[in-house]
Enzyme design. Structure first.
Site, short mmCIF file in Angstrom:
data_model
loop_
_atom_site.label_atom_id
_atom_site.label_comp_id
_atom_site.label_asym_id
_atom_site.label_seq_id
_atom_site.Cartn_x
_atom_site.Cartn_y
_atom_site.Cartn_z
N HIS A 10 17.75 52.58 26.94
CA HIS A 10 17.04 51.53 27.18
C HIS A 10 16.25 51.14 25.97
O HIS A 10 16.13 51.56 24.97
CB HIS A 10 15.97 52.22 28.25
CG HIS A 10 16.41 52.81 29.30
ND1 HIS A 10 16.48 52.00 30.59
CD2 HIS A 10 16.81 54.16 29.75
CE1 HIS A 10 16.91 53.00 31.54
NE2 HIS A 10 17.16 54.23 30.83
N TYR A 39 11.26 58.15 30.63
CA TYR A 39 12.18 58.72 29.56
C TYR A 39 11.97 60.04 28.94
O TYR A 39 11.09 60.52 28.85
CB TYR A 39 12.20 57.67 28.12
CG TYR A 39 12.17 56.23 28.80
CD1 TYR A 39 13.10 55.83 29.45
CD2 TYR A 39 10.96 55.44 28.79
CE1 TYR A 39 13.07 54.29 29.77
CE2 TYR A 39 11.00 54.09 29.08
CZ TYR A 39 11.86 53.53 29.75
OH TYR A 39 12.02 52.26 30.10
N HIS A 116 21.36 50.77 30.15
CA HIS A 116 20.78 50.65 31.53
C HIS A 116 21.46 49.56 32.17
O HIS A 116 21.80 49.62 33.28
CB HIS A 116 19.37 50.40 31.34
CG HIS A 116 18.48 50.17 32.70
ND1 HIS A 116 17.17 50.15 32.65
CD2 HIS A 116 18.93 50.42 33.86
CE1 HIS A 116 16.92 49.89 33.84
NE2 HIS A 116 17.90 50.24 34.72
N LYS A 122 20.51 43.94 34.79
CA LYS A 122 19.43 43.78 33.47
C LYS A 122 19.95 43.55 32.22
O LYS A 122 21.12 44.14 32.00
CB LYS A 122 18.50 45.18 33.45
CG LYS A 122 17.54 45.45 34.70
CD LYS A 122 16.90 46.70 34.49
CE LYS A 122 16.14 47.07 35.77
NZ LYS A 122 14.79 46.67 35.47
N CYS A 124 18.50 45.33 29.46
CA CYS A 124 18.19 46.51 28.84
C CYS A 124 19.56 47.29 28.49
O CYS A 124 20.41 47.58 29.49
CB CYS A 124 17.26 47.25 29.83
SG CYS A 124 16.80 48.77 29.31
ZN LIG Z 1 16.24 50.14 30.97
#
Ligand SMILES: [Zn+2]
Length: 212
Positions: A10, A39, A116, A122, A124
């Site tokens: 991420h 995380y 991600h 997304k 990310c």
């Molecule tokens: Zn992420």
């Protein structure tokens, strides 16, 4: 230790050039009502690696995929107008590769490194983690060699891999004839073994032929 199969990468989605710490991210996640930082590892802009949630605990970083994954995040990921950008510093790139290599060695069950964005709509982490890290999966050894005392091959079809060295112990898997095993310990009737994918358990010794 929970079963681990994948690392998911991420970004913090914070502006390029700004520093944030584990404490900052933890505070954001506690404010969302989570029990801790989501995380497991945070890579700062200077390349230092910091532990977040302990690896043995399930994280909170990708909906539906937390139970068997480790979440790694680098600080950065957007530019001033909050547009996604791969903002990794050279130190972060180097530190992330080294961290991922270490995780592959420590957890031989991990066979995939994703971003991600592979699981959500997304940007990310703002780069293609699967292609960037594909080569790491080949060079990291599948299992630590030091713990093996030998190797063997299954001679009977459907050999039960059990939690403990007795015939009443829970069955974790059924092994095909010809499956290769790394042998880590033995009793007169049982062998503690590790499979190529990293799973471990006990099998009846009578159905394994020693190769080494
Ligand atoms: Zn992420």
């Amino acid at each position: 230790m929970r079963k681990l199969t994948e690392v998911i990468v991420h970004c913090t989605a914070t502006v390029e050039g700004e520093d944030f710490t584990v404490a900052d991210i933890r505070a954001w996640h506690l404010a969302r009502g989570w029990k801790d930082i989501g995380y497991h590892f945070v890579v700062y802009r200077d390349g230092s690696v910091h532990e977040g949630r302990p690896v043995e605990q399930v994280g909170s970083h990708v909906a539906g995929r937390n139970s068997t994954t480790i979440g790694v995040v680098y600080v950065g990921g957007v530019v001033a107008q909050l547009r996604p950008k791969d903002t990794r510093t050279a130190a972060q790139r180097e530190a992330m590769r080294a961290l991922l290599y270490r995780l592959l060695r420590e957890h031989p069950g991990i066979r995939l490194i994703s971003g991600h964005r592979d699981y959500a709509a997304k940007a990310c982490p703002c780069f293609d983690a699967r292609s960037e890290y594909a080569g790491l999966l080949d060079i990291a050894p599948a299992a630590p060699a030091h713990s093996a005392i030998g190797a063997g091959v299954v001679t009977g079809q459907g050999l039960r891999l059990r939690e403990a060295p007795n015939g009443d112990a829970a069955v974790k898997a059924s092994l095909a004839k010809g499956t290769r095993l790394s042998i880590e310990a033995q009793t007169s009737d049982w062998l503690a073994v590790r499979l190529a994918g990293g799973d471990t358990g006990w099998v009846a010794r009578a159905f394994v032929k020693a190769l080494v």
